[in-house]
Design a protein around this motif. Structure first.
Motif, PDB file in Angstrom:
ATOM      1  N   VAL A  85       0.862  -1.181   0.000  1.00  6.28           N
ATOM      2  CA  VAL A  85       0.000   0.000   0.000  1.00  6.28           C
ATOM      3  C   VAL A  85       0.902   1.236   0.000  1.00  6.28           C
ATOM      4  O   VAL A  85       1.863   1.305   0.759  1.00  6.28           O
ATOM      5  CB  VAL A  85      -0.922   0.016   1.235  1.00  6.28           C
ATOM      6  CG1 VAL A  85      -1.863   1.199   1.195  1.00  6.28           C
ATOM      7  CG2 VAL A  85      -1.727  -1.278   1.319  1.00  6.28           C
ATOM      8  N   SER A  86       0.573   2.190  -0.854  1.00  7.89           N
ATOM      9  CA  SER A  86       1.379   3.407  -0.972  1.00  7.89           C
ATOM     10  C   SER A  86       0.660   4.594  -0.348  1.00  7.89           C
ATOM     11  O   SER A  86      -0.545   4.548  -0.102  1.00  7.89           O
ATOM     12  CB  SER A  86       1.654   3.709  -2.450  1.00  7.89           C
ATOM     13  OG  SER A  86       2.304   2.627  -3.067  1.00  7.89           O
ATOM     14  N   GLY A 106       1.197   8.513   5.562  1.00  9.64           N
ATOM     15  CA  GLY A 106       2.652   8.377   5.632  1.00  9.64           C
ATOM     16  C   GLY A 106       3.079   6.966   5.964  1.00  9.64           C
ATOM     17  O   GLY A 106       2.435   6.283   6.760  1.00  9.64           O
ATOM     18  N   LEU A 107       4.186   6.538   5.356  1.00  7.51           N
ATOM     19  CA  LEU A 107       4.760   5.224   5.618  1.00  7.51           C
ATOM     20  C   LEU A 107       5.761   5.321   6.764  1.00  7.51           C
ATOM     21  O   LEU A 107       6.093   6.426   7.227  1.00  7.51           O
ATOM     22  CB  LEU A 107       5.438   4.692   4.354  1.00  7.51           C
ATOM     23  CG  LEU A 107       4.540   4.557   3.120  1.00  7.51           C
ATOM     24  CD1 LEU A 107       5.368   4.145   1.909  1.00  7.51           C
ATOM     25  CD2 LEU A 107       3.415   3.575   3.362  1.00  7.51           C
ATOM     26  N   GLY A 108       6.264   4.181   7.197  1.00  4.75           N
ATOM     27  CA  GLY A 108       7.222   4.142   8.292  1.00  4.75           C
ATOM     28  C   GLY A 108       8.425   5.047   8.048  1.00  4.75           C
ATOM     29  O   GLY A 108       8.980   5.095   6.942  1.00  4.75           O
ATOM     30  N   GLY A 109       8.807   5.806   9.070  1.00  7.20           N
ATOM     31  CA  GLY A 109       9.956   6.704   8.980  1.00  7.20           C
ATOM     32  C   GLY A 109       9.612   8.122   8.570  1.00  7.20           C
ATOM     33  O   GLY A 109      10.423   9.036   8.714  1.00  7.20           O
ATOM     34  N   ARG A 110       8.423   8.357   8.057  1.00 12.07           N
ATOM     35  CA  ARG A 110       8.019   9.701   7.616  1.00 12.07           C
ATOM     36  C   ARG A 110       7.626  10.544   8.824  1.00 12.07           C
ATOM     37  O   ARG A 110       7.103  10.051   9.812  1.00 12.07           O
ATOM     38  CB  ARG A 110       6.839   9.624   6.658  1.00 12.07           C
ATOM     39  CG  ARG A 110       7.116   8.798   5.432  1.00 12.07           C
ATOM     40  CD  ARG A 110       7.943   9.496   4.416  1.00 12.07           C
ATOM     41  NE  ARG A 110       7.210   9.558   3.169  1.00 12.07           N
ATOM     42  CZ  ARG A 110       7.466  10.434   2.223  1.00 12.07           C
ATOM     43  NH1 ARG A 110       8.402  11.336   2.371  1.00 12.07           N
ATOM     44  NH2 ARG A 110       6.777  10.418   1.116  1.00 12.07           N
ATOM     45  N   VAL A 148       6.410   8.360  12.047  1.00  7.40           N
ATOM     46  CA  VAL A 148       5.728   7.071  11.892  1.00  7.40           C
ATOM     47  C   VAL A 148       6.728   5.955  12.194  1.00  7.40           C
ATOM     48  O   VAL A 148       7.810   5.919  11.604  1.00  7.40           O
ATOM     49  CB  VAL A 148       5.157   6.912  10.470  1.00  7.40           C
ATOM     50  CG1 VAL A 148       4.394   5.597  10.333  1.00  7.40           C
ATOM     51  CG2 VAL A 148       4.276   8.096  10.097  1.00  7.40           C
ATOM     52  N   PRO A 149       6.392   5.038  13.102  1.00  3.27           N
ATOM     53  CA  PRO A 149       7.296   3.920  13.394  1.00  3.27           C
ATOM     54  C   PRO A 149       7.536   3.064  12.145  1.00  3.27           C
ATOM     55  O   PRO A 149       6.680   2.985  11.254  1.00  3.27           O
ATOM     56  CB  PRO A 149       6.549   3.112  14.459  1.00  3.27           C
ATOM     57  CG  PRO A 149       5.508   4.023  14.998  1.00  3.27           C
ATOM     58  CD  PRO A 149       5.179   4.997  13.915  1.00  3.27           C
ATOM     59  N   GLY A 150       8.701   2.438  12.088  1.00 10.41           N
ATOM     60  CA  GLY A 150       9.012   1.555  10.954  1.00 10.41           C
ATOM     61  C   GLY A 150       7.986   0.455  10.810  1.00 10.41           C
ATOM     62  O   GLY A 150       7.376   0.011  11.785  1.00 10.41           O
ATOM     63  N   ASN A 151       7.761   0.026   9.571  1.00 11.88           N
ATOM     64  CA  ASN A 151       6.825  -1.062   9.260  1.00 11.88           C
ATOM     65  C   ASN A 151       5.401  -0.746   9.715  1.00 11.88           C
ATOM     66  O   ASN A 151       4.643  -1.637  10.083  1.00 11.88           O
ATOM     67  CB  ASN A 151       7.303  -2.377   9.880  1.00 11.88           C
ATOM     68  CG  ASN A 151       6.820  -3.589   9.090  1.00 11.88           C
ATOM     69  OD1 ASN A 151       6.532  -3.472   7.903  1.00 11.88           O
ATOM     70  ND2 ASN A 151       6.725  -4.724   9.736  1.00 11.88           N
ATOM     71  N   SER A 152       5.052   0.559   9.718  1.00 16.33           N
ATOM     72  CA  SER A 152       3.709   0.994  10.100  1.00 16.33           C
ATOM     73  C   SER A 152       3.201   2.021   9.104  1.00 16.33           C
ATOM     74  O   SER A 152       3.958   2.555   8.292  1.00 16.33           O
ATOM     75  CB  SER A 152       3.723   1.627  11.494  1.00 16.33           C
ATOM     76  OG  SER A 152       4.044   0.670  12.472  1.00 16.33           O
ATOM     77  N   CYS A 173      -1.005   4.159  14.856  1.00 17.53           N
ATOM     78  CA  CYS A 173      -0.543   3.742  13.529  1.00 17.53           C
ATOM     79  C   CYS A 173      -0.927   2.289  13.271  1.00 17.53           C
ATOM     80  O   CYS A 173      -1.156   1.516  14.197  1.00 17.53           O
ATOM     81  CB  CYS A 173       0.970   3.915  13.429  1.00 17.53           C
ATOM     82  SG  CYS A 173       1.456   5.649  13.359  1.00 17.53           S
ATOM     83  N   VAL A 174      -0.999   1.943  12.006  1.00 13.31           N
ATOM     84  CA  VAL A 174      -1.401   0.598  11.587  1.00 13.31           C
ATOM     85  C   VAL A 174      -0.151  -0.200  11.263  1.00 13.31           C
ATOM     86  O   VAL A 174       0.659   0.225  10.432  1.00 13.31           O
ATOM     87  CB  VAL A 174      -2.331   0.676  10.358  1.00 13.31           C
ATOM     88  CG1 VAL A 174      -2.681  -0.716   9.854  1.00 13.31           C
ATOM     89  CG2 VAL A 174      -3.576   1.474  10.686  1.00 13.31           C
ATOM     90  N   SER A 175       0.008  -1.349  11.902  1.00  8.08           N
ATOM     91  CA  SER A 175       1.175  -2.197  11.627  1.00  8.08           C
ATOM     92  C   SER A 175       0.905  -3.063  10.395  1.00  8.08           C
ATOM     93  O   SER A 175      -0.245  -3.283  10.000  1.00  8.08           O
ATOM     94  CB  SER A 175       1.477  -3.091  12.829  1.00  8.08           C
ATOM     95  OG  SER A 175       0.445  -4.035  13.000  1.00  8.08           O
TER      96      SER A 175
END
Length: 197
Positions: A85-86, A106-110, A148-152, A173-175
């Protein structure tokens, strides 16, 4: 001569009547046989549809107003199972005993920033949000800016005034483990049938 061999006058069966009855019985058998095949075919098709939807393309029913105007209560959508998912796409994910649909911001790290007017910045850049009817900060109790936490995924509803989403610690956040997949197509109502963006 016994009573069984006796034929009452006027009740004789002609050969034509016998042939007609035989044709009728054969036609009825053909109809029942065809009906059996149709029922068997429908059962196989239903089983394949259930298997396909369960394994690859889940059918989801929208139950609230958090994604208005993009999705409305009662809409039925298809999701493509997986974690690909982008940002900007719609994601379906498990939350307690429900499946929710929100937009990926936002993806993980953003790094996510929100201002009082409801503008969203991702890594310092304002993101275009043509899908919104109204910008608002909405129910937000996280410390901003938020990384945003990684892989979330950081997700938000399109109806920001009522959506409980990653802006609120109740959802967060959604894992990747919670993801059902990417929501990409509306199948109901037919008046709005088509791809989603």
């Amino acid at each position: 001569m016994n009573d069984e061999d006796t034929v009452m006058p006027g009740t004789e069966i002609t050969l034509g009547q016998l042939e007609e009855e035989l044709r009728r019985v054969k036609a009825r058998r053909r109809v029942f046989r065809m009906l059996g095949w149709v029922i068997a075919l429908l059962l196989v098709m239903c089983a394949l549809l259930i298997l396909t939807s369960g394994l690859f393309l889940p059918v989801l029913r929208i139950g609230g107003d958090a994604m208005t105007p993009t999705l409305q209560a009662g809409d039925m959508v298809l999701a493509h199972k997986g974690t690909d998912v982008s940002e900007g796409e719609l994601a379906a994910f498990y939350y307690h005993n429900s499946i929710l649909v929100k937009r990926v911001i936002g993806l993980g790290g953003r790094r996510i920033e929100l201002d009082a007017a409801g503008n969203v910045l991702v890594d310092g850049m304002a993101i275009p949000e043509p899908y919104l009817e109204q910008k608002t900060l909405g129910p937000c109790n996280i410390a901003l800016p938020f990384t945003v936490p990684g892989n979330s995924l950081f997700v938000m509803g399109d109806n920001r005034a009522v959506s409980v989403d990653s802006r609120n610690t109740a959802l967060g956040c959604v894992s990747a483990e919670q993801l059902v997949g990417k929501v990409f197509f509306r199948i109901w109502p037919l008046s709005r049938f088509g791809p989603l963006s």
